[in-house]
Design an enzyme around this catalytic site. Sequence first.
Site, mmCIF file in Angstrom:
data_model
loop_
_atom_site.group_PDB
_atom_site.id
_atom_site.type_symbol
_atom_site.label_atom_id
_atom_site.label_comp_id
_atom_site.label_asym_id
_atom_site.label_seq_id
_atom_site.Cartn_x
_atom_site.Cartn_y
_atom_site.Cartn_z
ATOM 1 N N GLU A 129 -0.988 -4.034 -11.986
ATOM 2 C CA GLU A 129 -0.579 -4.784 -13.168
ATOM 3 C C GLU A 129 -0.088 -6.193 -12.853
ATOM 4 O O GLU A 129 -0.412 -7.143 -13.574
ATOM 5 C CB GLU A 129 0.492 -4.025 -13.959
ATOM 6 C CG GLU A 129 -0.039 -2.804 -14.706
ATOM 7 C CD GLU A 129 -0.094 -1.543 -13.856
ATOM 8 O OE1 GLU A 129 0.290 -1.602 -12.676
ATOM 9 O OE2 GLU A 129 -0.521 -0.491 -14.366
ATOM 10 N N HIS A 172 7.182 6.725 -18.953
ATOM 11 C CA HIS A 172 6.033 6.378 -19.784
ATOM 12 C C HIS A 172 6.390 6.218 -21.267
ATOM 13 O O HIS A 172 5.525 6.239 -22.117
ATOM 14 C CB HIS A 172 4.937 7.450 -19.665
ATOM 15 C CG HIS A 172 4.190 7.421 -18.373
ATOM 16 N ND1 HIS A 172 4.808 7.510 -17.155
ATOM 17 C CD2 HIS A 172 2.860 7.291 -18.109
ATOM 18 C CE1 HIS A 172 3.900 7.457 -16.197
ATOM 19 N NE2 HIS A 172 2.705 7.318 -16.751
#
Lengths: 369, 326
Positions: free
Chosen positions: B60, B129
Amino acid sequence: MSKKSSAPAETSALSDVSIAVPSPHATAAANAGLTTEQRIELYRKMVRIRRFEERCLPVYNSGKIGGFLHLYIGQEAVAVGACSLMGNDDHVITAYRDHGHAIAVGMDTKPLMAELYGKVTGCSKGKGGSMHYFAPDLNYWGGHGIVGGQIPLGTGLAYAVKYQGKKGAAMAFMGDGAVNQGAVHEAYNLAALWDLPVIFVIENNRYSMGTSQERSSAGQLGKRAEAYDMKWYQCGGHDIYEVRATLDLALNRARDEFKPAVVEIDTYRYRGHSVADPDKTYRDRKEIEDYRNTKDPLQVFQKQLLHEKVLTDAIIEEIDLAARAEADRAVEFAEASPFPTADDIQKDVYWETDQPKRTSEGRIFFNHV
Amino acid sequence: MPVITYREAIRAALSEEIERDPNVVVMGEEVAQFNGAYKVTEGMYEKYGPKRIVDTPISEAGFIGMGVGASMLGIRPVMELMFWSFYSVAFDQIVNNAANVRYMSGGQIACPIVIRGPANGGTNVGATHSHTPENILAHHPGLKVVVPSNAADAKALMKTAIRDNDPVMYLENTILYGEKGEVPDGDITLPFGRANIARLGKDLTIVSYGRCVVHSLIAAEKMKAEKGLDIEVIDLRTIRPLDVDTVLKSVAKTHRVLIVEEQRPFCSVGSHLAAIIQEEAFDELDAPILRVGTIDAPAIYAPPVEKQFQLPNPERVIAGILKVMA
């Protein structure tokens, strides 16, 4: 010529240095065709960088420059050599030791000095400071403060060049300390995976702040490229001809074949990490003196160009005086310039709010009483 | 009017913008060959090919940073974070580079990037998450923050996001992906900073956004049926810019406010809204501003506990309504 420069001279005269001429890289393809004027211009830029930065020191010490001041003195041949190879579609990005690259790409020293003063006439309107010089019109994308954080951006510049079908490359500069940051490795992987025309230039000045390379990095820095199947080069950063010869190979390969590369350049900084670094704990003065006496990039090139009969004592003197006078004029310009106003604080935050008419509605800035 | 899902609405916006502007690129983990981890980009790789729909490695910081750099040269990358939760590993690229590069360059550089993906709890995927970072993102001047609650808004706001010349953080919701709604055909955009009054009322104002608008509307209907209360529900649509005027006008009408958000209480979007309302409409208030949100702990895994207790839901909204009205 102004005679009032208070800059302490780093290389006011040639000391008795043991520098061999001619440079073995003078005949490299990148250098053989240089005109006399181009050679002099390379030398002049290095001198201008050094005199500019020497002039920054007393200003910083007088309290007129705030924050950090990371001087590039000793490394000038790297930025000047690299940026002298740039074509219209080549781009440069670097970290916080960014004054040299700024002058190398052609930025005017007046707004550079004004930026250090935090003046509105600065190259970033007094909003960036020493670490954040930018000139997108000269393909110079900063000037970034977080170690290694600029390397994905440089990879993105290369991505854009390739995407838009242009023949160009990006040079993403970092120090030796940056090679241990994860973002750098992520960028290496993307560049190699996608054949992006980016050159990762490690300016290895041996110290990441006060920590020597031996104490911070395992193995040879450039060699990490091999893990990503990238070609890598190593060269000295004291001889501008060697810098140009090496980067020319990497750049041509990037432009022609979209191949990234890592170029590790051995260089040295004479000053501390920043001016706030007393530079007394982690290296010997002798080490600095030895480098200065044998590899000072200005003296190396001066000697080379004297050998080539491109420079004369008179031209050297003229360049030096002109560079000192230019630095003095930059200081005068900065001194005479105003600071940004309180109203300026919330300008240049959003593209949108800098336009005559906003495209969005609602409140976009939130203020206390 | 066509009825499509929230997921299809986002896909339609991405597709139309790809066809409109050759500089738009959709990029992220599994967006191409895999057809998207949540199928938002399903079929797009086949249709638009590998130049426009790009699979990235799990990296990322690398690809978000690369997108920021590319955007400085005029590319319009739409970067998918498989979960917004993964923003933490790209945080430097987002808050130091995307948000600051214009400012630090004195306005010389624009960064027209969109970063999008789901940001929600409620799917029992645990604390790593389930982040909802709209407050953290909106804290950084230079960024714009969008949280659509329904399919029509999702499409129109995505088109606006891609055309915007500033970095836009676009937060979706996995639980909304399958929700259907009427979405007008054609090139419809919505300006950021224009809230939607999702339900008109006079007794209480609920200020909300994202999936919490759905909870709030259910609660409002129930309160109408059970207590005869007319509750106004405002869907902010975007957090930054923020439609303060619509909120204050409603407060001047109802004099009571409940903020419903999928945020933990400390330093939430609602904290800031409450500060603005008391500062600018103190005399209009007949009761303290209350908030319903996420219970202040990392997201719990235990499925029924997360759903029934930790996250906002219609029952908890009703409890909040009754407290404000008491």
